[in-house]
Design a protein around this motif. Structure first.
Motif: not given
Lengths: 113, 115
Positions: B97-115
């Motif tokens: 969260i960035i407090p000013i503007g009340n907006e969430q910024f997302f990371g690019p994600g992590t793909r987890l594969t469990v064998l």
């Protein structure tokens, strides 16, 4: 509780066609509304947002208007391109909560040449 | 806009091992970060809210002992999947969260594969 309903996909359009993805919401108070886009294998990117009734968010040719009377925030674009192919998520953030975002289920858009 | 990074972007591990995923806010301080999980062709499911210097708040149905969250500083939150199993395979996304503007910024994600 808060909820977001968006049209199921996938939506397949030809290049330069008009796009509408419907989104309606249920929330207490006065939420902010968002459209996020997710390209294959990537995270979410904010596409546009609107923070109060009658606001219009716009970006990259996409538009959505915050309609409080119909609790809707439909996404539109006049002429789609192949590069617009992605999954689109409608979302809301309620001002009364602790900034949790509620997402719709996503609509996959495929644009064919 | 504000930038959120995640590391690693993908990871493959054996069943029973633990995996740590980092989420960093690169150009702002984030007192609150969120962890989401996304299954194939589905929406994001909020797992927990991470607050700097305090315990994370987990959503109903999320095992706090399995998904350990540590928000050690204003720019870093970590998610550790302990004793991972194939059903934990998923796309994990954080946001800040960035407090000013009340907006969430997302990371690019992590793909987890469990064998």
């Amino acid at each position: 509780g808060d909820s977001v309903t968006q049209m199921e996909g996938p939506v397949t359009l030809s290049e330069e066609a008009f796009l509408t993805i419907n989104c309606t919401y249920t929330a207490t108070g006065y939420p902010s509304l968002f459209w996020y886009v997710q390209y294959p294998g990537e995270g979410l990117q904010l596409l546009l947002k609107a923070t109060k009734a009658d606001d219009k968010g716009s970006n990259k040719g996409f538009e959505a208007t915050y309609r409080k009377e119909t609790t809707s925030f439909h996404l539109e674009k006049g002429s789609v391109q192949v590069s617009d192919s992605a999954v689109y998520f409608c979302a809301l953030m309620n001002s009364g909560g602790y900034q949790k975002v509620t997402f719709g289920t996503g609509t996959k858009l495929q644009v064919i040449p | 806009g504000a930038v959120v990074s995640q590391h690693p972007s993908w990871v493959i591990c054996k069943s029973g091992t633990s995996v740590k995923i980092e989420c960093r806010s690169l150009d702002f301080q984030a007192t609150t970060m969120f962890w989401y999980r996304q299954f194939p062709k589905q929406s994001l499911m909020l797992m927990a809210t991470s607050n700097e210097g305090s315990k994370a708040t987990y959503e109903q149905g999320v095992e706090k002992d399995k998904f350990l969250i540590n928000h050690a500083s204003l720019t870093l939150s970590t998610l550790t999947v302990t004793s991972a199993h194939p059903e934990d395979s998923s796309f994990y996304i954080c946001s800040a969260i960035i407090p000013i503007g009340n907006e969430q910024f997302f990371g690019p994600g992590t793909r987890l594969t469990v064998l």
